[in-house]
Design a protein around this motif. Structure first.
Motif, PDB file in Angstrom:
ATOM      1  N   ILE A  15       7.554   5.043 -50.098  1.00 40.87           N
ATOM      2  CA  ILE A  15       7.016   4.379 -48.905  1.00 40.87           C
ATOM      3  C   ILE A  15       7.634   3.016 -48.611  1.00 40.87           C
ATOM      4  CG2 ILE A  15       4.831   5.589 -48.927  1.00 40.87           C
ATOM      5  CD1 ILE A  15       3.608   3.258 -50.380  1.00 40.87           C
ATOM      6  N   LEU A  16       8.227   2.347 -49.598  1.00 43.80           N
ATOM      7  CA  LEU A  16       8.775   1.025 -49.301  1.00 43.80           C
ATOM      8  C   LEU A  16       9.992   1.108 -48.384  1.00 43.80           C
ATOM      9  CD1 LEU A  16       8.383  -1.986 -49.785  1.00 43.80           C
ATOM     10  CD2 LEU A  16      10.036  -1.818 -51.658  1.00 43.80           C
ATOM     11  N   ALA A  17      10.723   2.201 -48.456  1.00 44.15           N
ATOM     12  CA  ALA A  17      11.926   2.343 -47.628  1.00 44.15           C
ATOM     13  C   ALA A  17      11.588   2.190 -46.147  1.00 44.15           C
ATOM     14  CB  ALA A  17      12.585   3.688 -47.892  1.00 44.15           C
ATOM     15  N   GLY A  18      10.464   2.760 -45.724  1.00 43.75           N
ATOM     16  CA  GLY A  18      10.060   2.642 -44.325  1.00 43.75           C
ATOM     17  C   GLY A  18       9.711   1.210 -43.955  1.00 43.75           C
ATOM     18  N   PHE A  49      11.275  -3.749 -41.147  1.00 44.23           N
ATOM     19  CA  PHE A  49      11.443  -5.198 -41.292  1.00 44.23           C
ATOM     20  C   PHE A  49      12.842  -5.620 -40.843  1.00 44.23           C
ATOM     21  CE2 PHE A  49      12.658  -8.914 -43.915  1.00 44.23           C
ATOM     22  CZ  PHE A  49      11.676  -9.810 -43.518  1.00 44.23           C
ATOM     23  N   MET A  50      13.851  -4.839 -41.235  1.00 45.48           N
ATOM     24  CA  MET A  50      15.225  -5.190 -40.879  1.00 45.48           C
ATOM     25  C   MET A  50      15.508  -4.958 -39.396  1.00 45.48           C
ATOM     26  SD  MET A  50      17.350  -3.932 -44.254  1.00 45.48           S
ATOM     27  CE  MET A  50      18.831  -4.814 -43.775  1.00 45.48           C
ATOM     28  N   LEU A 105      -1.085   7.529 -50.319  1.00 48.02           N
ATOM     29  CA  LEU A 105      -0.149   6.882 -49.415  1.00 48.02           C
ATOM     30  C   LEU A 105       1.298   7.235 -49.756  1.00 48.02           C
ATOM     31  CD1 LEU A 105      -0.346   5.100 -46.956  1.00 48.02           C
ATOM     32  CD2 LEU A 105      -0.085   3.098 -48.420  1.00 48.02           C
ATOM     33  N   MET A 106       1.626   7.257 -51.038  1.00 49.37           N
ATOM     34  CA  MET A 106       2.989   7.569 -51.441  1.00 49.37           C
ATOM     35  C   MET A 106       3.346   9.023 -51.149  1.00 49.37           C
ATOM     36  SD  MET A 106       3.199   5.337 -54.977  1.00 49.37           S
ATOM     37  CE  MET A 106       4.914   5.718 -55.297  1.00 49.37           C
ATOM     38  N   ALA A 107       2.332   9.881 -51.084  1.00 46.87           N
ATOM     39  CA  ALA A 107       2.579  11.294 -50.807  1.00 46.87           C
ATOM     40  C   ALA A 107       3.047  11.531 -49.374  1.00 46.87           C
ATOM     41  CB  ALA A 107       1.320  12.101 -51.075  1.00 46.87           C
ATOM     42  N   GLN A 108       2.758  10.598 -48.462  1.00 44.50           N
ATOM     43  CA  GLN A 108       3.076  10.806 -47.045  1.00 44.50           C
ATOM     44  C   GLN A 108       4.574  11.018 -46.810  1.00 44.50           C
ATOM     45  OE1 GLN A 108       0.454  11.262 -45.079  1.00 44.50           O
ATOM     46  NE2 GLN A 108      -0.740  10.781 -46.910  1.00 44.50           N
ATOM     47  N   SER A 109       5.403  10.494 -47.703  1.00 48.18           N
ATOM     48  CA  SER A 109       6.857  10.618 -47.541  1.00 48.18           C
ATOM     49  C   SER A 109       7.343  12.046 -47.772  1.00 48.18           C
ATOM     50  CB  SER A 109       7.579   9.682 -48.519  1.00 48.18           C
ATOM     51  OG  SER A 109       7.210   8.336 -48.309  1.00 48.18           O
ATOM     52  N   TYR A 110       6.466  12.943 -48.270  1.00 47.48           N
ATOM     53  CA  TYR A 110       6.918  14.276 -48.670  1.00 47.48           C
ATOM     54  C   TYR A 110       6.223  15.396 -47.894  1.00 47.48           C
ATOM     55  CZ  TYR A 110       8.479  11.093 -52.231  1.00 47.48           C
ATOM     56  OH  TYR A 110       9.045  10.017 -52.863  1.00 47.48           O
TER      57      TYR A 110
END
Length: 307
Positions: free
Chosen positions: A110-113, A118-119, A250-255
């Motif tokens: 999830i941090l990648a998103g 942010f960038m 929350l971390m599962a949302q990426s998959y």
């Protein structure tokens, strides 16, 4: 005879060998010749007066002493990198840099998103992301080898400034075709003797303990089919039909793209994450901006699962 001194170059070669496992690959990563890396490894061993590896048919098998040295040397080299980056920042204030560390599952998930969005807002910021063990994350932030990090809570450490980032529940990752995917919630009793994919004991002992307590209270048997160390691996195995994976909501949302359903687990088991910086120095403006952005980002992506 006086022993040759240790220096940063030989420690870099030693750490590279520890990371990739061979002199050949270490030389490639450092853009050096194999003979140069071999000489530098010999210099480390000569300085210590001991062998750090077993030599077996061209392979280097690290001894316990090598692992101890690697932990300290890697941390020391990170500190020198911090000094080098700081010097670059002082020379050119037009480009801000942000060094972030977290556990592998958090960084890759999830941090990648959060970093991407942010960038988009701050395109001139240069980001450095690193994944480490939870213990190393704490060490690097406390030692100011990085600007900030993310860890699971609860956590107390006088060297850290700890800010709650988000909390979420537990879901069961299960193939959409599985009968349990039709349930509104899944209980420990529902999982009695079902093949389970669990996070390893050493990585998430508190979560594992809460799960075991729920099964015990329900009189249900935990049929552990596989153990992993990341949510991504757990979800991949679940998508392959190996079993059912209780994971961080929350971390599962990426998959979700894997064809999985994420069904809330009851009783509720909460996961809490914190944003940490060094307590010895105030965070930079870009670090503060990143914290505020992540706080807003994680609040937003939680809304669908709460609706």
């Amino acid at each position: 005879m006086r022993k040759p001194p240790l220096n940063l170059k030989v420690l870099e070669s030693f750490c590279a060998i520890m990371r990739v496992g061979t002199v050949t690959e270490a030389a490639k990563s450092l853009h050096l010749t194999q003979s140069a890396v071999s000489r530098q490894l010999a210099q480390v061993e000569d300085a210590l007066g001991m062998s750090l590896f077993l030599r077996d048919k061209g392979r280097l098998l690290p001894l316990p002493e090598a692992h101890e040295l690697f932990k300290e040397a890697d941390f020391t080299l990170s500190g020198f990198d911090r000094i080098r980056h700081l010097a670059e920042d002082l020379q050119s204030l037009s480009v801000a840099k942000l060094r972030i560390v977290g556990t592998q599952g958090f960084i890759d998930g999830i941090l990648a998103g959060a970093v991407t969005s942010f960038m988009t807002i701050f395109p001139d910021v240069k980001i450095f992301l690193d994944s480490r063990s939870a213990e190393t994350v704490i060490e690097q932030v406390a030692g100011r080898a990085v600007d900030c990090g993310f860890v699971k809570s609860p956590l107390t450490n006088p060297l850290l400034s700890i800010e709650p980032m988000f909390s979420c529940g537990t879901v069961c990752a299960v193939k959409r075709e599985h009968p349990l995917a039709r349930l509104d919630v899944i209980t420990a009793r529902d999982l009695h003797d079902m093949p389970l994919i669990l996070l390893g004991k050493g990585r998430s002992f508190t979560f594992r303990g809460f799960l075991q307590q729920a099964f015990h209270q329900a009189g249900a048997y935990m049929n552990i089919k596989a153990e992993t160390h990341t949510v991504s691996t757990s979800c991949t195995l679940a998508a392959g039909g190996i079993g059912i994976a209780p994971v961080n909501e929350l971390m599962a949302q990426s998959y979700r793209h894997m064809g999985l359903a994420f069904i809330p687990f009851h009783p509720v088991i909460t996961h809490e994450f914190s944003f940490i910086t060094s307590a010895q120095f105030p965070p930079s403006r870009v670090t503060q901006a990143f914290f505020a952005h992540c706080k807003k980002y994680f609040t937003q992506i939680k809304k669908p699962s709460q609706g």
